[in-house]
Design a protein around this motif. Structure first.
Motif, PDB file in Angstrom:
ATOM      1  N   SER A 168       0.810  -1.217   0.000  1.00 18.38           N
ATOM      2  CA  SER A 168       0.000   0.000   0.000  1.00 18.38           C
ATOM      3  C   SER A 168       0.846   1.271   0.000  1.00 18.38           C
ATOM      4  CB  SER A 168      -0.948   0.005   1.194  1.00 18.38           C
ATOM      5  OG  SER A 168      -0.223   0.047   2.406  1.00 18.38           O
ATOM      6  N   ASP A 169       2.101   1.158   0.401  1.00 19.67           N
ATOM      7  CA  ASP A 169       2.965   2.338   0.497  1.00 19.67           C
ATOM      8  C   ASP A 169       4.016   2.431  -0.607  1.00 19.67           C
ATOM      9  OD1 ASP A 169       1.648   2.947   2.872  1.00 19.67           O
ATOM     10  OD2 ASP A 169       3.089   1.815   4.062  1.00 19.67           O
ATOM     11  N   ARG A 170       4.113   1.440  -1.443  1.00 20.60           N
ATOM     12  CA  ARG A 170       5.190   1.412  -2.434  1.00 20.60           C
ATOM     13  C   ARG A 170       4.894   2.353  -3.591  1.00 20.60           C
ATOM     14  NH1 ARG A 170       4.588  -1.704  -6.992  1.00 20.60           N
ATOM     15  NH2 ARG A 170       2.494  -2.526  -7.238  1.00 20.60           N
ATOM     16  N   SER A 171       5.944   2.801  -4.241  1.00 20.68           N
ATOM     17  CA  SER A 171       5.771   3.629  -5.433  1.00 20.68           C
ATOM     18  C   SER A 171       5.748   2.709  -6.646  1.00 20.68           C
ATOM     19  CB  SER A 171       6.911   4.642  -5.548  1.00 20.68           C
ATOM     20  OG  SER A 171       8.128   3.959  -5.695  1.00 20.68           O
ATOM     21  N   HIS A 172       4.949   3.055  -7.613  1.00 22.28           N
ATOM     22  CA  HIS A 172       4.856   2.255  -8.829  1.00 22.28           C
ATOM     23  C   HIS A 172       4.406   3.127  -9.988  1.00 22.28           C
ATOM     24  CE1 HIS A 172       0.736   2.255  -7.338  1.00 22.28           C
ATOM     25  NE2 HIS A 172       0.347   1.967  -8.555  1.00 22.28           N
ATOM     26  N   SER A 173       4.634   2.650 -11.178  1.00 24.54           N
ATOM     27  CA  SER A 173       4.235   3.360 -12.390  1.00 24.54           C
ATOM     28  C   SER A 173       2.932   2.773 -12.914  1.00 24.54           C
ATOM     29  CB  SER A 173       5.313   3.228 -13.466  1.00 24.54           C
ATOM     30  OG  SER A 173       6.541   3.745 -13.005  1.00 24.54           O
ATOM     31  N   GLU A 174       2.077   3.619 -13.402  1.00 23.77           N
ATOM     32  CA  GLU A 174       0.827   3.151 -14.009  1.00 23.77           C
ATOM     33  C   GLU A 174       1.148   2.416 -15.303  1.00 23.77           C
ATOM     34  OE1 GLU A 174      -2.283   3.312 -12.767  1.00 23.77           O
ATOM     35  OE2 GLU A 174      -1.395   4.184 -10.962  1.00 23.77           O
ATOM     36  N   ASN A 175       0.329   1.448 -15.653  1.00 24.31           N
ATOM     37  CA  ASN A 175       0.447   0.672 -16.885  1.00 24.31           C
ATOM     38  C   ASN A 175       1.685  -0.210 -16.958  1.00 24.31           C
ATOM     39  OD1 ASN A 175      -1.960   1.842 -17.818  1.00 24.31           O
ATOM     40  ND2 ASN A 175      -0.837   3.591 -18.613  1.00 24.31           N
ATOM     41  N   ILE A 176       2.385  -0.395 -15.831  1.00 23.99           N
ATOM     42  CA  ILE A 176       3.529  -1.301 -15.792  1.00 23.99           C
ATOM     43  C   ILE A 176       3.276  -2.297 -14.668  1.00 23.99           C
ATOM     44  CG2 ILE A 176       6.005  -1.535 -15.398  1.00 23.99           C
ATOM     45  CD1 ILE A 176       6.369   1.287 -16.447  1.00 23.99           C
ATOM     46  N   LEU A 177       3.174  -3.570 -15.032  1.00 27.16           N
ATOM     47  CA  LEU A 177       2.946  -4.619 -14.040  1.00 27.16           C
ATOM     48  C   LEU A 177       4.296  -5.123 -13.552  1.00 27.16           C
ATOM     49  CD1 LEU A 177       0.114  -6.628 -15.816  1.00 27.16           C
ATOM     50  CD2 LEU A 177      -0.113  -4.840 -14.106  1.00 27.16           C
ATOM     51  N   THR A 178       4.602  -4.855 -12.302  1.00 24.24           N
ATOM     52  CA  THR A 178       5.877  -5.295 -11.738  1.00 24.24           C
ATOM     53  C   THR A 178       5.697  -6.274 -10.594  1.00 24.24           C
ATOM     54  OG1 THR A 178       5.931  -3.435 -10.206  1.00 24.24           O
ATOM     55  CG2 THR A 178       7.020  -3.126 -12.331  1.00 24.24           C
ATOM     56  N   ASN A 179       4.471  -6.426 -10.116  1.00 29.31           N
ATOM     57  CA  ASN A 179       4.221  -7.298  -8.988  1.00 29.31           C
ATOM     58  C   ASN A 179       2.751  -7.693  -8.979  1.00 29.31           C
ATOM     59  OD1 ASN A 179       4.261  -8.512  -6.344  1.00 29.31           O
ATOM     60  ND2 ASN A 179       6.064  -7.267  -5.926  1.00 29.31           N
TER      61      ASN A 179
END
Length: 91
Positions: free
Chosen positions: A29-40
């Motif tokens: 819930s706290d991690r940073s991520h990019s939209e439209n990229i599935l990394t997990n």
């Protein structure tokens, strides 16, 4: 041959006793991520839309405020067979 076995209850108790375990349950819930990229798995639609119950209007199961108590368990099969012969699963 002897294969060690530990119940799910024993495993969960061991995990919760680890330092920082409950905090790590909120990582998604706290991690940073990019939209439209599935990394997990956290990026999948299943994670984002999995319901608490089978009712259509039930809240999502994975919510930041209950991340330390709503645990998802998964079965990992690597097809390891510790014996000779064929294994069939009854259907």
């Amino acid at each position: 041959m002897i294969y060690p076995f530990s119940t799910i209850r024993q495993q969960l108790a061991t995990l919760y006793l680890r330092s920082g375990f409950e905090r790590s349950l909120r990582h998604w819930s706290d991690r940073s991520h990019s939209e439209n990229i599935l990394t997990n798995i956290y990026d999948s639609q299943v994670w984002k839309t999995f319901k608490d119950t089978s009712y259509h209007d039930s809240p999502n199961f994975f919510q930041p405020e209950v991340a330390d108590s709503h645990l998802g368990l998964m079965l990992n099969a690597d097809w390891f067979q510790p014996y000779e012969g064929q294994f069939t699963v009854p259907v």
